[in-house]
Design a protein around this motif. Sequence first.
Motif, PDB file in Angstrom:
ATOM      1  N   ASN A  46      45.719  54.947  31.082  1.00  0.00           N
ATOM      2  CA  ASN A  46      44.887  53.746  31.119  1.00  0.00           C
ATOM      3  C   ASN A  46      43.616  53.978  31.951  1.00  0.00           C
ATOM      4  O   ASN A  46      43.700  54.214  33.156  1.00  0.00           O
ATOM      5  N   ILE A  48      41.524  52.111  33.249  1.00  0.00           N
ATOM      6  CA  ILE A  48      41.415  51.239  34.435  1.00  0.00           C
ATOM      7  C   ILE A  48      42.231  51.854  35.579  1.00  0.00           C
ATOM      8  O   ILE A  48      41.813  51.849  36.740  1.00  0.00           O
ATOM      9  N   VAL A  97      31.544  47.084  26.904  1.00  0.00           N
ATOM     10  CA  VAL A  97      32.372  47.439  28.069  1.00  0.00           C
ATOM     11  C   VAL A  97      33.623  46.560  28.099  1.00  0.00           C
ATOM     12  O   VAL A  97      34.737  47.030  28.333  1.00  0.00           O
ATOM     13  N   GLN A  98      33.402  45.285  27.806  1.00  0.00           N
ATOM     14  CA  GLN A  98      34.537  44.346  27.787  1.00  0.00           C
ATOM     15  C   GLN A  98      35.570  44.782  26.746  1.00  0.00           C
ATOM     16  O   GLN A  98      36.777  44.754  27.002  1.00  0.00           O
ATOM     17  N   GLN A  99      35.080  45.198  25.589  1.00  0.00           N
ATOM     18  CA  GLN A  99      36.000  45.675  24.558  1.00  0.00           C
ATOM     19  C   GLN A  99      36.716  46.939  25.031  1.00  0.00           C
ATOM     20  O   GLN A  99      37.915  47.115  24.787  1.00  0.00           O
ATOM     21  N   VAL A 101      37.446  47.690  28.107  1.00  0.00           N
ATOM     22  CA  VAL A 101      38.473  47.285  29.081  1.00  0.00           C
ATOM     23  C   VAL A 101      39.697  46.728  28.361  1.00  0.00           C
ATOM     24  O   VAL A 101      40.846  47.058  28.694  1.00  0.00           O
ATOM     25  N   THR A 102      39.443  45.899  27.341  1.00  0.00           N
ATOM     26  CA  THR A 102      40.563  45.358  26.552  1.00  0.00           C
ATOM     27  C   THR A 102      41.415  46.487  25.995  1.00  0.00           C
ATOM     28  O   THR A 102      42.643  46.476  26.095  1.00  0.00           O
ATOM     29  N   GLU A 103      40.736  47.472  25.417  1.00  0.00           N
ATOM     30  CA  GLU A 103      41.482  48.594  24.835  1.00  0.00           C
ATOM     31  C   GLU A 103      42.209  49.379  25.929  1.00  0.00           C
ATOM     32  O   GLU A 103      43.334  49.822  25.733  1.00  0.00           O
ATOM     33  N   VAL A 105      43.405  48.365  28.918  1.00  0.00           N
ATOM     34  CA  VAL A 105      44.589  47.721  29.499  1.00  0.00           C
ATOM     35  C   VAL A 105      45.683  47.495  28.470  1.00  0.00           C
ATOM     36  O   VAL A 105      46.813  47.175  28.830  1.00  0.00           O
ATOM     37  N   THR A 106      45.340  47.634  27.190  1.00  0.00           N
ATOM     38  CA  THR A 106      46.378  47.463  26.177  1.00  0.00           C
ATOM     39  C   THR A 106      46.829  48.802  25.595  1.00  0.00           C
ATOM     40  O   THR A 106      47.492  48.831  24.579  1.00  0.00           O
ATOM     41  N   GLY A 107      46.425  49.893  26.249  1.00  0.00           N
ATOM     42  CA  GLY A 107      47.096  51.147  25.937  1.00  0.00           C
ATOM     43  C   GLY A 107      46.291  52.216  25.234  1.00  0.00           C
ATOM     44  O   GLY A 107      46.846  53.259  24.905  1.00  0.00           O
ATOM     45  N   SER A 110      41.177  57.204  25.497  1.00  0.00           N
ATOM     46  CA  SER A 110      40.184  58.018  24.801  1.00  0.00           C
ATOM     47  C   SER A 110      39.130  58.467  25.793  1.00  0.00           C
ATOM     48  O   SER A 110      38.869  57.791  26.789  1.00  0.00           O
ATOM     49  N   ASN A 113      36.174  55.927  26.087  1.00  0.00           N
ATOM     50  CA  ASN A 113      36.566  54.727  26.850  1.00  0.00           C
ATOM     51  C   ASN A 113      36.627  55.008  28.345  1.00  0.00           C
ATOM     52  O   ASN A 113      36.167  54.226  29.164  1.00  0.00           O
ATOM     53  N   TYR A 120      30.987  52.295  34.234  1.00  0.00           N
ATOM     54  CA  TYR A 120      30.671  50.896  34.537  1.00  0.00           C
ATOM     55  C   TYR A 120      31.076  50.535  35.966  1.00  0.00           C
ATOM     56  O   TYR A 120      30.349  49.841  36.681  1.00  0.00           O
TER      57      TYR A 120
END
Lengths: 170, 631
Positions: A46, A48, A97-99, A101-103, A105-107, A110, A113, A120
């Motif tokens: 992840n 993040i 960037v928001q997209q 982060v979504t990707e 935290v949901t696994g 890449s 990413n 960021y």
Amino acid sequence: MARSLTLVGALGYRNLRDHSVAFEVLERLSKADLGPDVVLEDVSYNPIAVVQWLQAQPPDQQFQRVIVVSSIERAGRAPGAVSTYEWDRVVPSDALVQQAVTEAVTGIISLDNTLVIAGYFGVLPASVTIVEIEPLEHEFGDQLSAEVARAMASVVTLVRDMVHERSLGA
Amino acid sequence: MCFKNLPVEFDERGQPFLRGGIPDPYTASTAPANVPLQLSHEQVEELVRRNGHVKSVDFDPVTRVAGALAFHAVADLKEGRVLEARSVATLFRGYEVIMVGRDPRDAIFITSRACGVCGGVHSTCSALAIEMAIDCVPPPLGILIRNLALSLEFLYDHPLHLHLLAGPDYSAAIVEPTNPALFARAKKTEAPHAEVHGYRTIAALMEDLNPLSGKLYVEALHMTRLAREAYVLICGKYPHPQTIVPGGMSSTITLTVMNEMFVRLSQFFDYSKKIASIWDDLTEFFYEANPRYKDVGRRRANMIDTGIFDHPDAYDASYKNADAWGNRRWATPGAIVDGELRTTDLHTINMGLEEFVEHSYYDEWTGEGQRQRFPTDPAGKPLSPYHPWNKITKPRPEGQNWKEKYTWDTAPRWDRLGMEAGCYSRLWSTAVAQKLPKNPFIEATGHSLKVRVPKGALPEMDLEWHVPTVWNAFERNRARAHCVAFTSMVAMNNWMAAMDRLKNGDTRTSVPYEIPKTGERLGVGFWGAGRGYLTHHLVLDRGAVSNYQIVTPSTWNASPTDRWGQPGPYEEAVMNTPLLEETLGTEEFRGIDVLRAIRSFDPCMPCTTHIHSDAGVITREVNTCACGVDG
């Protein structure tokens, strides 16, 4: 004298043929004498969490240079082709960037990413070098394709030289 | 009568039996009564043709959800209402195919990859299914640590959804451009729980829900770190643990580990007070501003949950005693129809389960010449030919259009009804059933769930989640916020019980086991994900998997319209959603009310569908809805 630490990160997918090559590179590098100021790390998780790991490094153990090894498909490259470049530090729009982060935290793991998110949040040092290897095989398994296997030795040498140049210059 | 649509009755001892005199009792003609129906595609086409203000509104992909989801709707933009809604899972999940022929222990590691958020729930569910099939019972500490691990996984999941995925829908960045009058009102509206969450007005709260820059967004990222760290202390790694095994946990648990974990867990005490008060205030603000917000994402309160968090004195891994151990879980199993709790028995929940594929990219497995493999469950209770133990996964991505097939998701139904799954289903059945173990933190009142959250920087606080009178997008999010407190206190109870065991020298977390190489054995993992209901149905044949079927929360929620025209939960919720956006009919229209409805379910498409093509495994996908090529 302050240490000049280099992080060599492997980013890929385990047991996914050519997408696992970065781990093989890391394994070989672990057997080379790279010195105490080089940290080898699997950063295939992840993004993040990667950011949070980098943020958590104590002040005297911050990385001055990051080298990321990854196999990734790019248009127009032959399988086994190796590309190196300095990351351009361009962070896309907030919506992207928001997209990312979504990707994250949901696994989704890449290279792009991880760079976008780490960029960021400002956790990467000035020097970030990417070493990419063009994959051929995308199936489950622990065997590299012949093309990528052939490229691996040169990638190991390349990264070792990069690290060595850095330590000589430091 | 528990079942209204299935041909199953109960005798005076409560034993179910198939209604007599029906030659083909589970025949497709047994349609559910009093359910909403989609318009036929021909009717929708006619409306579009006749009315210029009736248009397609497509969301492809739906962003800020886990995985690949597309949504097709036809809306009357003059009346502000949705006429047709179709939920599209755009990728194939191949786990059922991958698992056949393998050693069952592989399932723990392979099915974990069904989700990048909550892999541990699949590992655990798989371990439970194996335990049932091979008669293996974990020791008490193993059960307690498993409960703790899963609590922590949910404490990762809920803040993530509330403030990273759904939260931006209620942020200033979205509300101000889509509903400027509403945002102006928010600036003047004082937040009732300002002393808890620290925001004087609703608008200030909305500002901090802004993606990337908002403090609540950034704080949620930090909370995911705490939950993940605590999880890793007992499971080794996240999100795909290597320590979950049949018969318990392979990790070594010490007092030091427990204390380090507690340091992280305790930080959820204040957070849970804050997040519950935030979503209470947001919900009430929207309702007061416009009562029609109660219709956003509204559907019947039809829910299903298998319960989770076993009691170590009750769980024996057997199917025979599943009703008994299920009813002693920290979250009570339940099937709720129109707000009424029909049953808390796992056998009955399992008996009512069927899966249909009329609008899914699969072939039927029943029909002429097909033998129903299991007419009854291991307790002799009747099963449908459409039950997962009888199902065969036969992918066939053909006939791609709204009339025929349009999704990789199947249509699970309980008593032939479209049910939804979520952590809120867990709250609802636990609150109403009043079967919670006695404990100092959580009380089920029959109409609410009271959670006493210990002192942190904020004082000790009693939070109360009430079973709502209307079921909609706002109530889903509110309940999910209260689930943070509920889950934290489930974790506290299990942490305390585990500490007692450790202090008494009971450190055993697993038992040895063997996979029998003879005979046919059935198992099912009844468990839960952050998003609710989860089952793994397993058939072992001489030690190898001969059938493996996974039903996830998003399998239920994203399910397509079924053979009787009954929409799936996302579809139904969107069909009931009024378009309240002030930009309706302009180029700025975003469809925010529809998106709020869909995102309130916390869609998790990786769990629903996956990721293999002829060209190899798809590690990252930009999706396009194949249904654009309409027939």
